[in-house]
Design an enzyme around this catalytic site. Sequence first.
Site, mmCIF file in Angstrom:
data_model
loop_
_atom_site.group_PDB
_atom_site.id
_atom_site.type_symbol
_atom_site.label_atom_id
_atom_site.label_comp_id
_atom_site.label_asym_id
_atom_site.label_seq_id
_atom_site.Cartn_x
_atom_site.Cartn_y
_atom_site.Cartn_z
ATOM 1 C CG ASP A 20 16.633 -20.716 -4.338
ATOM 2 O OD1 ASP A 20 16.106 -21.564 -3.592
ATOM 3 O OD2 ASP A 20 17.621 -20.948 -5.057
ATOM 4 C CG HIS B 299 -11.493 -5.330 0.088
ATOM 5 N ND1 HIS B 299 -11.782 -6.354 0.972
ATOM 6 C CD2 HIS B 299 -11.538 -4.187 0.818
ATOM 7 C CE1 HIS B 299 -12.004 -5.841 2.169
ATOM 8 N NE2 HIS B 299 -11.863 -4.527 2.107
ATOM 9 C CG ASP C 14 -5.921 3.102 5.536
ATOM 10 O OD1 ASP C 14 -6.102 3.252 4.322
ATOM 11 O OD2 ASP C 14 -6.666 2.399 6.253
ATOM 12 C CG HIS D 299 -16.966 0.823 4.120
ATOM 13 N ND1 HIS D 299 -16.525 1.905 4.845
ATOM 14 C CD2 HIS D 299 -16.945 1.218 2.813
ATOM 15 C CE1 HIS D 299 -16.246 2.902 4.019
ATOM 16 N NE2 HIS D 299 -16.499 2.512 2.776
ATOM 17 C CG HIS E 54 -9.428 0.641 10.201
ATOM 18 N ND1 HIS E 54 -8.070 0.833 10.217
ATOM 19 C CD2 HIS E 54 -9.830 0.960 8.942
ATOM 20 C CE1 HIS E 54 -7.675 1.236 9.013
ATOM 21 N NE2 HIS E 54 -8.715 1.337 8.213
ATOM 22 C CG HIS F 262 -7.807 -3.142 9.031
ATOM 23 N ND1 HIS F 262 -8.723 -3.913 8.380
ATOM 24 C CD2 HIS F 262 -7.756 -1.976 8.333
ATOM 25 C CE1 HIS F 262 -9.199 -3.253 7.320
ATOM 26 N NE2 HIS F 262 -8.613 -2.086 7.277
ATOM 27 C CD GLU G 286 -11.578 3.398 6.108
ATOM 28 O OE1 GLU G 286 -11.675 3.004 4.936
ATOM 29 O OE2 GLU G 286 -10.775 2.913 6.916
ATOM 30 C CD GLU H 66 -8.709 4.997 4.865
ATOM 31 O OE1 GLU H 66 -8.505 4.638 3.688
ATOM 32 O OE2 GLU H 66 -8.694 4.213 5.832
HETATM 33 N N1 GLY Z 1 -6.959 0.387 3.106
HETATM 34 C C1 GLY Z 1 -7.706 -0.421 3.962
HETATM 35 C C2 GLY Z 1 -8.723 0.336 4.662
HETATM 36 O O1 GLY Z 1 -9.015 1.450 4.299
HETATM 37 O O2 GLY Z 1 -9.247 -0.097 5.651
HETATM 38 MN MN MN Z 2 -8.752 2.291 6.334
HETATM 39 MN MN MN Z 3 -7.708 2.695 3.248
#
Ligand code: GLY
Ligand code: MN
Ligand code: MN
Length: 447
Positions: free
Chosen positions: A38, A244, A272, A355, A359, A366, A393, A416
């Site tokens: 529930d 991740h 973030d 990466h 963003h 994001h 970042e 970041e």
């Molecule tokens: N925490 C997700 C990123 O840094 O994009």
């Molecule tokens: Mn980020």
């Molecule tokens: Mn992040």
Amino acid sequence: MTAAAAPYIERRARLAACMQPGSVAVLATAPEVLRNGDSDYPYRHDSYFYYLSGFTEPEAVLVLVAASGELPARSVLFCREKNLEREIWDGYRYGPEAARLAFGFDEAFPIGELDAQMGKLLANAPALYYALGHSAALDAQVSGWLKAVRAQGRSGIAAPGTTHHLLGILDDMRLLKDADEQAIMGRAASIAAAAHARAMRFTRPGVFEYEIEAELLHEFRRNGAQFPAYTPIVASGANACVLHYNQNNRQCREGELVLVDAGCELDGYASDITRTWPVSGRFSTPQKLLYELVLQAQQAAFAAIVPGRPYSGMHEAAVQVLASGMLDLGLLDRQKYASAEDAIADKAHLQFYMHGTGHWLGMDVHDVGPYRDLSVAERPSRALLAGMALTVEPGIYVRPGEGVPEQFWNIGIRIEDDVIVTADGCRILSGDAPKSVVEIEALMEER
Ligand code: GLY
Ligand code: MN
Ligand code: MN
């Protein structure tokens, strides 16, 4: 109407001004989602819906009717009715009339009247704006409304002849943060920065990653943030090389770094932040070499954030610094690559930096908005504008491998920060989180 409704009223007016005269826009909030038994997942409104309404209850739909001739634009809310019995179990709900007054809508109806009212609102509207494909339930409902209006064709009533994708317009609006949004994002970043400082003070050999996570969550919540903006990453030792990673269940050991990527959501807006610090409180020489390199890459990225310059500039600047450092530190082979440009052309840097450098940031961590200028055939990276919010970042992640200097094995570092583009550069929102080697070591020395 309360003063707090002003930004939402202004955004609705801006959206209505983009619409064809007399046309109708429809936007529903997010559904409640059952977790198990529930028990629901904590409820989170739909970001687009909230952007235009400020209304956080589930089971709500916003309808906007654009101005036409003498008729001004109208906003209509459909929401849950007052229900004393349900309120005893689940808590206060506005009900249409109180919601109309508090959030500045022109009209409000019980959600149960949506189908009947939409039949009237869509009659003779030239166009419909909605988020096709955003919600299967709403897609089906919209089809039903259009069918019902078309069935009245013989009475001379016309159904909308055109549909427009609503989210494209809203994405562009959301990309530029207004003063209210910038203020909330500044507070969200300050809370997250305090959480990182708290987590640094707490860290020592032997603590588990989840204990550090608990410190972050504690600091978020005690400052009024409603949620973490995403599942925190607390990655010690080799876990930092898993981008991740979020199991957060390992014991931190002397001599390792811990990479923490954690931000909070305050009043619908995300922060973030990532910081990486030594479990013992002091960086080793190889850790410091890589840390200073990432920091230098971030400085280069900040310098590339200037209105009018392309979004992609900060990534290019960061990659340039990182690739050149990888050559200097022997991570990349000088015999093979004479320059950073050569290494980048061969994508060699991707082994350790795989990466992007950031963003958009906003209600969604994001956040929405195109990264390219879709109006130009070549789709170049879009130009930065004052009021955009983004993360910066850069990182470096060294997995063991042949030819990789052993002193760097299993070191993963990301730094970041959250920034807003200003008239002549950018403003860092998350600067209170300790960052330089000296600042981090000094803070941890105080433990
Ligand atoms: N925490 C997700 C990123 O840094 O994009
Ligand atoms: Mn980020
Ligand atoms: Mn992040």
